[in-house]
Design a protein around this motif. Structure first.
Motif, mmCIF file in Angstrom:
data_model
loop_
_atom_site.group_PDB
_atom_site.id
_atom_site.type_symbol
_atom_site.label_atom_id
_atom_site.label_comp_id
_atom_site.label_asym_id
_atom_site.label_seq_id
_atom_site.Cartn_x
_atom_site.Cartn_y
_atom_site.Cartn_z
ATOM 1 N N SER A 43 48.995 34.473 22.790
ATOM 2 C CA SER A 43 49.942 35.556 23.069
ATOM 3 C C SER A 43 49.173 36.822 23.405
ATOM 4 O O SER A 43 48.114 37.078 22.833
ATOM 5 C CB SER A 43 50.843 35.782 21.859
ATOM 6 N N GLU A 44 49.734 37.584 24.323
ATOM 7 C CA GLU A 44 49.096 38.839 24.721
ATOM 8 C C GLU A 44 49.469 39.933 23.738
ATOM 9 O O GLU A 44 50.592 39.950 23.225
ATOM 10 C CB GLU A 44 49.567 39.233 26.120
ATOM 11 N N ILE A 45 48.546 40.832 23.499
ATOM 12 C CA ILE A 45 48.847 41.945 22.601
ATOM 13 C C ILE A 45 48.205 43.229 23.149
ATOM 14 O O ILE A 45 47.110 43.186 23.727
ATOM 15 C CB ILE A 45 48.374 41.639 21.149
ATOM 16 N N ARG A 55 44.793 42.263 25.153
ATOM 17 C CA ARG A 55 43.906 41.136 24.844
ATOM 18 C C ARG A 55 44.775 39.905 24.551
ATOM 19 O O ARG A 55 45.967 40.034 24.349
ATOM 20 C CB ARG A 55 43.043 41.436 23.595
ATOM 21 N N VAL A 56 44.101 38.765 24.473
ATOM 22 C CA VAL A 56 44.842 37.525 24.224
ATOM 23 C C VAL A 56 44.490 36.985 22.850
ATOM 24 O O VAL A 56 43.329 36.697 22.548
ATOM 25 C CB VAL A 56 44.504 36.471 25.312
ATOM 26 N N LEU A 57 45.516 36.899 21.999
ATOM 27 C CA LEU A 57 45.329 36.307 20.658
ATOM 28 C C LEU A 57 45.503 34.804 20.772
ATOM 29 O O LEU A 57 46.378 34.320 21.498
ATOM 30 C CB LEU A 57 46.375 36.854 19.693
ATOM 31 N N LEU A 58 44.657 34.070 20.063
ATOM 32 C CA LEU A 58 44.721 32.601 20.119
ATOM 33 C C LEU A 58 45.131 32.011 18.775
ATOM 34 O O LEU A 58 44.886 32.624 17.737
ATOM 35 C CB LEU A 58 43.341 32.046 20.507
#
Lengths: 117, 248
Positions: free
Chosen positions: B25-27, B244-247
């Motif tokens: 998800s993008e944050i 940024r992209v959370l994984l």
């Protein structure tokens, strides 16, 4: 004798595998909770959760990636770099971690730009 | 393996792939950047002016002084002193024989070197500091030079074949390009002691197609826009927005 060794090795692998899976499962719960709180803006709590996840499963690249993002948000750039680099060591081909790291580096380079007296 | 088994395996693989692809998800984040210089000892800042040169279409001293003052007013906690900028070229020539004075018309970086003594003149800057209640003094040099570069550039051309199908092909062509180079040097002087605390340099360049007429002042502002974040990050903390992209 040979057969016995194979059987023993197989049993050992079977014994270790669930433990690993358990660790990843527990770490994943921490990661998911961390994401939920980060999305609400509770970054300190997210850091705590993702640090826990990396303690439970040190090979969990996603947890390290998220931790790096949280450190970045808190302005702890040295820690962020360390976490990103560890994440990339674990998953060098992960395009999303690479992309995050590149964006981080742009900011980090600006912040640590050497000027003269 | 029967067809039914193959179907199940394929479905499972598809689910696994979707899960793997969807587990991110993008944050939005805001990265705070601490200032390079400690300005806690100052309450006021005086942008004293610049030695400028290069293009005659832009007054580098006037425009840079105005721009920095307006940026500092909105993006720093220091109070900006509104005063006329200092006649730095005259000050640099004071007490020197005509043949030893720095060039009045600055054309390149070599001409600017002749002014380096001015910024190291502790007595002068201390006097200015006393006059304006010991502020942080911002000064330096600004060089804004017209620039031309002829080079091979790659552009994309549309090509239609005999069936009318469109294709885009890269074509390399020789092109004449014109623009500007902006090279500012910002010098931060302690108004209490007259000494240089810090200095920072930058170099930005912009090129346009030769047939494109862009006003020099527009190019100057475009280039300064790239330099300003570095200038501001020297004396005030900044927050840089990004995603940024959370994984999982």
């Amino acid at each position: 004798m040979r057969t016995a060794t194979f059987v023993l090795a197989g049993l050992l692998a079977l014994a270790v595998a669930p433990a690993r899976a358990d660790a990843r499962g527990d770490a994943k719960k921490q990661v998911e909770f961390g994401i939920a709180v980060a999305q609400k803006g509770l970054w300190r709590e997210a850091i705590y959760r993702w640090e826990r996840a990396t303690q439970i499963d040190p090979s969990y690249a996603a947890a390290l990636n998220n931790l790096a993002i949280a450190y970045e948000h808190e302005g702890e750039l040295v820690k962020a770099r360390g976490a990103y680099e560890k994440a990339l060591e674990l998953e060098p081909g992960n395009a999303l971690i690479k992309q995050n790291y590149e964006l981080f580096r742009e900011i980090n380079d600006r912040a640590t730009r050497k000027d003269s007296l | 393996m029967t067809a039914r088994h193959a179907k199940i395996v394929c479905s499972l693989a598809a689910v696994a792939l979707t899960t793997a692809c969807g587990s991110y998800s993008e944050i939005a984040i805001e990265t705070p950047i601490r200032p390079t210089m400690d300005v806690s000892g100052f309450q006021r800042v005086f942008v004293a002016g610049f030695i400028s040169g290069g293009s005659e279409d832009v007054d580098g001293n006037l425009e840079t002084t105005r721009l920095l003052r307006s940026q500092l007013r909105t993006k720093s906690t220091l109070r900006v002193i509104d005063a006329d900028s200092l006649p730095l070229q005259d000050v640099a020539s004071e007490g020197r024989a005509a043949d030893q004075a720095p060039p009045a018309l600055v054309k390149d970086e070599k001409d600017l070197d002749a002014y380096s003594n001015l910024f190291a003149n502790v007595e002068y800057w201390k006097k200015i500091g006393e006059e304006y209640q010991q502020p942080l003094i911002v000064t330096g040099t600004v060089l804004f030079i017209p620039h031309q570069r002829n080079s091979i550039v790659q552009r994309e051309d549309e090509v239609y074949d005999s069936f009318g199908r469109r294709r885009v092909v890269p074509v390399r062509t020789y092109q004449e390009r014109k623009g500007f180079v902006l090279s500012p040097k910002f010098i931060f002087i302690d108004g209490r002691t007259g000494t240089v605390m810090h200095s920072t340099t930058a170099r930005e360049e912009i090129l346009y197609n030769a047939n494109q007429a862009t006003p020099a002042l527009s190019s100057y502002f475009e280039l300064m826009d790239r330099v300003i974040p570095t200038f501001l990050s020297t004396l005030s903390s900044q927050k840089i927005k990004g995603t940024r992209v959370l994984l999982q």
